[in-house]
Design an enzyme around this catalytic site. Structure first.
Site, mmCIF file in Angstrom:
data_model
loop_
_atom_site.group_PDB
_atom_site.id
_atom_site.type_symbol
_atom_site.label_atom_id
_atom_site.label_comp_id
_atom_site.label_asym_id
_atom_site.label_seq_id
_atom_site.Cartn_x
_atom_site.Cartn_y
_atom_site.Cartn_z
ATOM 1 N N ARG A 30 0.822 -1.219 0.000
ATOM 2 C CA ARG A 30 0.000 0.000 0.000
ATOM 3 C C ARG A 30 0.851 1.263 0.000
ATOM 4 O O ARG A 30 0.472 2.261 0.618
ATOM 5 C CB ARG A 30 -0.941 0.026 1.210
ATOM 6 C CG ARG A 30 -2.059 -0.975 1.124
ATOM 7 C CD ARG A 30 -3.111 -0.500 0.125
ATOM 8 N NE ARG A 30 -4.148 -1.507 -0.043
ATOM 9 C CZ ARG A 30 -5.247 -1.553 0.710
ATOM 10 N NH1 ARG A 30 -5.472 -0.651 1.633
ATOM 11 N NH2 ARG A 30 -6.128 -2.488 0.495
ATOM 12 N N ARG A 34 -4.057 6.632 0.159
ATOM 13 C CA ARG A 34 -4.621 7.869 0.727
ATOM 14 C C ARG A 34 -3.738 8.610 1.702
ATOM 15 O O ARG A 34 -4.010 9.760 2.019
ATOM 16 C CB ARG A 34 -5.970 7.552 1.382
ATOM 17 C CG ARG A 34 -7.062 7.307 0.360
ATOM 18 C CD ARG A 34 -8.266 6.688 0.996
ATOM 19 N NE ARG A 34 -7.886 5.417 1.590
ATOM 20 C CZ ARG A 34 -8.742 4.557 2.134
ATOM 21 N NH1 ARG A 34 -10.014 4.850 2.183
ATOM 22 N NH2 ARG A 34 -8.326 3.423 2.626
ATOM 23 N N ARG A 43 -7.567 11.383 -6.465
ATOM 24 C CA ARG A 43 -8.828 10.791 -6.009
ATOM 25 C C ARG A 43 -9.956 11.814 -5.916
ATOM 26 O O ARG A 43 -11.130 11.462 -5.945
ATOM 27 C CB ARG A 43 -8.628 10.136 -4.634
ATOM 28 C CG ARG A 43 -8.212 8.695 -4.676
ATOM 29 C CD ARG A 43 -9.327 7.770 -5.124
ATOM 30 N NE ARG A 43 -10.135 7.326 -3.984
ATOM 31 C CZ ARG A 43 -11.401 7.591 -3.823
ATOM 32 N NH1 ARG A 43 -12.034 8.334 -4.707
ATOM 33 N NH2 ARG A 43 -12.055 7.113 -2.784
ATOM 34 N N ASP A 79 -6.512 -3.361 -7.727
ATOM 35 C CA ASP A 79 -7.067 -3.932 -6.508
ATOM 36 C C ASP A 79 -7.302 -5.424 -6.707
ATOM 37 O O ASP A 79 -7.593 -5.859 -7.830
ATOM 38 C CB ASP A 79 -8.378 -3.247 -6.110
ATOM 39 C CG ASP A 79 -8.741 -3.572 -4.664
ATOM 40 O OD1 ASP A 79 -8.241 -2.887 -3.764
ATOM 41 O OD2 ASP A 79 -9.489 -4.546 -4.443
ATOM 42 N N TYR A 156 -14.200 -12.518 0.054
ATOM 43 C CA TYR A 156 -14.983 -11.299 -0.230
ATOM 44 C C TYR A 156 -16.248 -11.629 -1.014
ATOM 45 O O TYR A 156 -17.318 -11.080 -0.755
ATOM 46 C CB TYR A 156 -14.146 -10.286 -1.015
ATOM 47 C CG TYR A 156 -13.188 -9.507 -0.150
ATOM 48 C CD1 TYR A 156 -13.629 -8.417 0.600
ATOM 49 C CD2 TYR A 156 -11.851 -9.854 -0.067
ATOM 50 C CE1 TYR A 156 -12.763 -7.700 1.409
ATOM 51 C CE2 TYR A 156 -10.968 -9.141 0.734
ATOM 52 C CZ TYR A 156 -11.428 -8.064 1.475
ATOM 53 O OH TYR A 156 -10.569 -7.358 2.270
HETATM 54 O O1 CP3 Z 1 0.230 0.513 -3.255
HETATM 55 C C1 CP3 Z 1 -0.232 -0.650 -3.395
HETATM 56 O O2 CP3 Z 1 -0.016 -1.556 -2.576
HETATM 57 C C2 CP3 Z 1 -0.968 -0.968 -4.661
HETATM 58 C C3 CP3 Z 1 -2.375 -0.884 -4.663
HETATM 59 C C4 CP3 Z 1 -3.267 -1.845 -3.907
HETATM 60 C C5 CP3 Z 1 -4.571 -1.464 -3.523
HETATM 61 N N1 CP3 Z 1 -5.196 -2.573 -3.006
HETATM 62 C C6 CP3 Z 1 -5.131 -0.124 -3.682
HETATM 63 C C7 CP3 Z 1 -6.286 0.281 -2.859
HETATM 64 C C8 CP3 Z 1 -3.090 -3.184 -3.555
HETATM 65 C C9 CP3 Z 1 -1.863 -4.066 -3.687
HETATM 66 C C10 CP3 Z 1 -4.326 -3.623 -2.996
HETATM 67 C C11 CP3 Z 1 -4.567 -5.013 -2.546
HETATM 68 C C12 CP3 Z 1 -5.757 -5.305 -1.743
HETATM 69 N N2 CP3 Z 1 -7.029 -4.822 -1.904
HETATM 70 C C13 CP3 Z 1 -5.799 -6.243 -0.706
HETATM 71 C C14 CP3 Z 1 -4.645 -7.094 -0.278
HETATM 72 C C15 CP3 Z 1 -3.723 -6.291 0.552
HETATM 73 C C16 CP3 Z 1 -4.173 -6.154 1.948
HETATM 74 O O3 CP3 Z 1 -4.251 -4.998 2.402
HETATM 75 O O4 CP3 Z 1 -4.396 -7.181 2.571
HETATM 76 C C17 CP3 Z 1 -7.106 -6.272 -0.193
HETATM 77 C C18 CP3 Z 1 -7.585 -7.116 0.965
HETATM 78 C C19 CP3 Z 1 -7.880 -5.377 -0.972
HETATM 79 C C20 CP3 Z 1 -9.335 -5.100 -0.855
HETATM 80 C C21 CP3 Z 1 -9.541 -3.692 -0.531
HETATM 81 N N3 CP3 Z 1 -9.462 -2.656 -1.423
HETATM 82 C C22 CP3 Z 1 -9.853 -3.145 0.732
HETATM 83 C C23 CP3 Z 1 -10.020 -3.935 2.007
HETATM 84 C C24 CP3 Z 1 -9.968 -1.746 0.550
HETATM 85 C C25 CP3 Z 1 -10.374 -0.740 1.566
HETATM 86 C C26 CP3 Z 1 -9.144 -0.326 2.265
HETATM 87 C C27 CP3 Z 1 -9.375 0.935 3.035
HETATM 88 O O5 CP3 Z 1 -8.417 1.277 3.735
HETATM 89 O O6 CP3 Z 1 -10.440 1.570 2.911
HETATM 90 C C28 CP3 Z 1 -9.673 -1.461 -0.786
HETATM 91 C C29 CP3 Z 1 -9.627 -0.140 -1.411
HETATM 92 C C30 CP3 Z 1 -8.289 0.313 -1.850
HETATM 93 N N4 CP3 Z 1 -7.400 -0.462 -2.555
HETATM 94 C C31 CP3 Z 1 -7.714 1.618 -1.671
HETATM 95 C C32 CP3 Z 1 -6.480 1.600 -2.304
HETATM 96 C C33 CP3 Z 1 -5.531 2.760 -2.469
HETATM 97 C C34 CP3 Z 1 -8.393 2.785 -0.971
HETATM 98 C C35 CP3 Z 1 -9.442 3.282 -1.917
HETATM 99 C C36 CP3 Z 1 -9.613 4.767 -1.911
HETATM 100 O O7 CP3 Z 1 -8.759 5.485 -2.468
HETATM 101 O O8 CP3 Z 1 -10.660 5.211 -1.409
#
Ligand code: CP3
Length: 348
Positions: A30, A34, A43, A79, A156
């Protein structure tokens, strides 16, 4: 097999192949997101899904942490749930709640209705992001592609969102084992094609995120999950390092190693050296700082960084990372200081 090492290979790829490196390479899960003002600026103009589906913008986000932090790799901005959108389950990233799936797959009859995912047509935008990002990155910075592992993605699809106890997921697994196997096989086939598509487009390593696999007993993991994860990893284009990641996995590490991967991710709930022993000293590891440590100033997290590097003892095959993703409230300056600290303390 990862035998031949091209000259001028970037440190992170060398470490994944357990070759010597001039310092411990570091990237952060990550690392784009944000907590970063330049991400929030983009965003403000795009929804999250929109951002993922606009290759020019997604490639820009992929590059942001490389420019800002000095990390040794970029990770594709996408994602793990994009792959389920073509199933028609109603994927939405709701404000403040994370992902929601409006029509979860709960029963064998729901699984029976699912059609195979047409990866090239449904996910071509991701491959375009990979091409654009790879083209824009310096040769010294490898691009990491990724996908969710079948279990975590299935959780999910079945729960409809995040879960505390994974009750619906485990219930399908135990009560409808044939439907479970069909769902995981469908996800595994699509995930293999998806990762190979990213590799063909320019990803030089791939990470398989099995973020929530630590919810399983070792026996359930071996019976219901390992064969599907192994099928994905065995189906990948040879020669590209695979990072196999999960959290809460202290009891699953040897089984995860059996499933495959050149690098196994370790979260912070296990000492790095103990985790490395559990996966075997003959493969590489990634980890394992608690992401919460980064909320405090660098002087506060330096002892934890020194401890991790001390436990790695300069052995070949350590990629420094967090045990899970960066939290949204993390100050960017702390992250920058971490990257410099790892480089400085490990350079030889
Ligand atoms: O920088 C990076 O790592 C690359 C981008 C990336 C995202 N999601 C962007 C994202 C990666 C590698 C992921 C993987 C991901 N997505 C996982 C596995 C990693 C982990 O954390 O276990 C999972 C479980 C997801 C599913 C997911 N997507 C969740 C649970 C969420 C909400 C997270 C939150 O904090 O609200 C997302 C959304 C998401 N994926 C965001 C980002 C930057 C936030 C979205 C936003 O900008 O509003």
């Amino acid at each position: 097999m990862l035998s031949s090492v091209p000259p001028d290979e970037p440190p992170l790829l060398l470490a994944a192949r357990r070759q010597p490196t001039p310092f411990t390479p570091v990237w952060l899960m990550r690392q784009a997101g944000r907590y970063m003002p330049e991400y929030r600026a983009l965003r403000a103009r795009h929804s999250f899904l929109d951002l993922c589906k606009t290759p020019q913008a997604a490639a820009e986000v992929t590059l942001q942490p490389v420019e800002r932090l000095g990390v040794d790799a970029a990770i594709l901005f996408a994602d793990i749930l994009l792959i389920v959108e073509p199933l028609g389950v109603g994927l939405e990233f709701a404000k403040g709640e994370g992902p929601v799936i409006h029509r979860p797959v709960r029963a064998a009859s729901d699984v029976a209705r699912l059609a195979a995912i047409d990866v090239p047509s449904a996910l071509g935008f991701v491959f375009e992001t990979v091409r654009l990002a790879r083209h824009a990155l310096a040769a010294s910075i490898p691009l990491i592609g990724f996908a969710g592992a079948p279990f975590t993605v299935a959780s999910y699809v079945i729960e409809g969102g995040p879960s505390r106890d994974y009750a619906a997921t485990k219930r399908l697994m135990h009560e409808e084992p044939e439907a479970w196997a069909r769902l995981l096989a469908l996800l595994a086939r699509a995930t293999t094609m998806y990762l190979n598509g990213q590799i063909a487009a320019g990803a030089q390593a791939v990470q398989l995120f099995d973020s929530w696999v630590g919810a399983l007993s070792p026996d359930d993991y071996r019976e219901f999950v390992l064969p599907h994860t192994r099928a994905v990893i065995r189906g990948l284009t040879p020669g590209v390092p695979v990072i196999h990641f999960g959290t809460g996995t202290a009891g699953l590490l040897s089984a995860m190693r059996e499933a495959g991967g050149d690098v196994i991710g370790l979260d912070w709930r296990i000492d790095l050296d103990a985790g490395w022993r559990a996966v075997g000293d003959d493969i590489a590891v990634q980890g394992n700082l608690d992401p919460v440590a980064l909320l405090s100033p660098p002087a506060r997290f330096e002892p934890a960084v020194r401890s991790i590097l001390g436990r790695a003892r300069g052995r070949r095959g350590h990629i420094f990372n967090l045990g899970h993703g960066i939290l949204q409230s993390t100050p960017v300056d702390h992250v920058k200081a971490l990257v410099a600290m790892v480089h400085e303390l490990s350079s030889r």
